[in-house]
Design a protein around this motif. Structure first.
Motif, mmCIF file in Angstrom:
data_model
loop_
_atom_site.group_PDB
_atom_site.id
_atom_site.type_symbol
_atom_site.label_atom_id
_atom_site.label_comp_id
_atom_site.label_asym_id
_atom_site.label_seq_id
_atom_site.Cartn_x
_atom_site.Cartn_y
_atom_site.Cartn_z
ATOM 1 N N TYR A 158 21.139 -36.199 31.815
ATOM 2 C CA TYR A 158 20.779 -34.811 31.544
ATOM 3 C C TYR A 158 22.007 -34.017 31.123
ATOM 4 O O TYR A 158 23.042 -34.057 31.792
ATOM 5 N N LYS A 159 21.860 -33.298 30.016
ATOM 6 C CA LYS A 159 22.941 -32.449 29.519
ATOM 7 C C LYS A 159 22.412 -31.034 29.333
ATOM 8 O O LYS A 159 21.234 -30.850 29.025
ATOM 9 N N PRO A 160 23.268 -30.020 29.534
ATOM 10 C CA PRO A 160 22.816 -28.627 29.364
ATOM 11 C C PRO A 160 22.238 -28.400 27.970
ATOM 12 O O PRO A 160 22.768 -28.904 26.980
ATOM 13 N N ALA A 161 21.142 -27.654 27.917
ATOM 14 C CA ALA A 161 20.527 -27.350 26.627
ATOM 15 C C ALA A 161 21.375 -26.342 25.871
ATOM 16 O O ALA A 161 21.908 -25.398 26.449
ATOM 17 N N ASP A 162 21.524 -26.567 24.583
ATOM 18 C CA ASP A 162 22.277 -25.657 23.725
ATOM 19 C C ASP A 162 21.383 -24.480 23.361
ATOM 20 O O ASP A 162 20.239 -24.657 22.942
ATOM 21 N N GLU A 163 21.886 -23.262 23.526
ATOM 22 C CA GLU A 163 21.086 -22.069 23.241
ATOM 23 C C GLU A 163 20.754 -21.937 21.760
ATOM 24 O O GLU A 163 19.902 -21.135 21.374
ATOM 25 N N THR A 170 11.263 -26.117 22.509
ATOM 26 C CA THR A 170 12.196 -25.456 23.421
ATOM 27 C C THR A 170 11.872 -23.979 23.630
ATOM 28 O O THR A 170 12.414 -23.356 24.534
ATOM 29 N N ALA A 171 10.993 -23.422 22.800
ATOM 30 C CA ALA A 171 10.731 -21.978 22.819
ATOM 31 C C ALA A 171 10.309 -21.427 24.185
ATOM 32 O O ALA A 171 10.803 -20.379 24.609
ATOM 33 N N LEU A 175 16.739 -21.771 28.282
ATOM 34 C CA LEU A 175 17.718 -22.811 27.975
ATOM 35 C C LEU A 175 18.926 -22.788 28.916
ATOM 36 O O LEU A 175 19.647 -23.775 29.010
ATOM 37 N N LYS A 176 19.130 -21.671 29.626
ATOM 38 C CA LYS A 176 20.207 -21.619 30.611
ATOM 39 C C LYS A 176 19.823 -22.363 31.889
ATOM 40 O O LYS A 176 20.689 -22.683 32.710
ATOM 41 N N ARG A 177 18.533 -22.601 32.071
ATOM 42 C CA ARG A 177 18.032 -23.294 33.260
ATOM 43 C C ARG A 177 17.257 -24.551 32.861
ATOM 44 O O ARG A 177 16.297 -24.942 33.521
ATOM 45 N N SER A 178 17.674 -25.153 31.758
ATOM 46 C CA SER A 178 17.003 -26.352 31.243
ATOM 47 C C SER A 178 18.047 -27.367 30.817
ATOM 48 O O SER A 178 19.226 -27.031 30.634
ATOM 49 N N SER A 179 17.603 -28.591 30.627
ATOM 50 C CA SER A 179 18.523 -29.641 30.171
ATOM 51 C C SER A 179 17.797 -30.587 29.228
ATOM 52 O O SER A 179 16.564 -30.694 29.233
ATOM 53 N N GLY A 191 13.479 -35.741 25.656
ATOM 54 C CA GLY A 191 12.807 -34.443 25.630
ATOM 55 C C GLY A 191 13.589 -33.390 26.393
ATOM 56 O O GLY A 191 14.791 -33.516 26.618
ATOM 57 N N ILE A 192 12.885 -32.344 26.822
ATOM 58 C CA ILE A 192 13.507 -31.223 27.520
ATOM 59 C C ILE A 192 12.802 -31.013 28.852
ATOM 60 O O ILE A 192 11.587 -31.177 28.968
#
Length: 236
Positions: A158-163, A170-171, A175-179, A191-192
């Motif tokens: 798991y890697k931090p999602a890019d804003e 991703t909508a 994204l700050k609380r997702s990976s 996936g996400i």
């Protein structure tokens, strides 16, 4: 005319790997306590807006059967989020809903002039009760994904999602609380997973502890296939 019996082979038909994978995904998630739902492929434009998706990115039907079913859904998550509040009102305090299906959107490329069919799977975990022992909803949703992929021998990273990742899938997510989940061994994108935007929580009247994931079923199949190839060792 002579009477002749039609010729047919006695060999078994070839197994469709994608269909077989979907069956196993359903069985695994059901064994983990999640409940499968089937929702319409066509949705209302307001549902897309509530999930922070743009209706103009969806294909619109010219002859829709109902004003509520004018757009083809871009992803599965909004349809699942729409079912959470009604289940909470019905007295279900803690549950998980999932769906395996197809989606279309204008963001992805066309094949032979036709929109691509995206094979997707989504899950939403909701828990109305919050106490000191309750952790982040993100980890509850991620636990489902870990348990699921572990059944297929995949180890997710798991890697931090890019804003800057602005896509239909991703909508709805914060994204700050997702990976972003990828298979560690093959590097295949899965996936996400994460929690949803505050505006999405408000629009769908979601409980505080709500999170989920949306992944590509073909991505899982690709990762499983690559892993099977990479694990092959010829006989001595």
């Amino acid at each position: 005319m002579p009477k002749t019996l039609p010729r047919r082979t006695t060999s078994p038909p070839e197994i469709n790997k994608l269909i077989d994978l979907k069956r196993k995904l359903r069985e695994t998630l059901a064994s983990l306590g999640a409940n499968e739902v089937l929702t319409y492929n066509f949705v209302h434009g307001k549902l897309l807006e509530k999930a922070s998706q743009k209706p103009e990115d969806s294909y619109k039907l010219r002859n829709a059967l109902s004003p509520d079913l004018q757009y083809y859904r871009q992803t599965l998550t909004p349809s699942l989020l729409d079912k959470i509040h009604s289940n909470i009102k019905a007295g279900h305090d803690k549950f998980a809903l999932f769906e395996i299906g197809k989606s279309h959107n204008k963001i992805h490329s066309l094949t032979d002039g036709l929109p691509d069919e995206l094979e997707m799977m989504a899950l939403v975990f909701a828990d109305r009760k919050v106490d000191k022992k309750s952790g982040s909803a993100y980890y509850s949703a991620r636990r489902y994904l870990d348990e699921l992929t572990d059944k297929f021998g995949l180890n997710l990273e798991y890697k931090p999602a890019d804003e800057k990742m602005v896509y239909p899938v991703t909508a709805p997510f914060d994204l700050k609380r997702s990976s972003i989940a990828t298979d560690k061994k093959t590097g295949t994108f899965i996936g996400i997973v994460g929690e949803y935007k505050s505006s999405v929580n408000k629009n769908f009247k979601l409980p505080t502890r709500t999170a989920g994931f949306e992944v590509g079923t073909k991505h899982i199949l690709d990762a499983v296939s690559k892993k099977a190839i990479s694990n092959y060792v010829p006989l001595a």
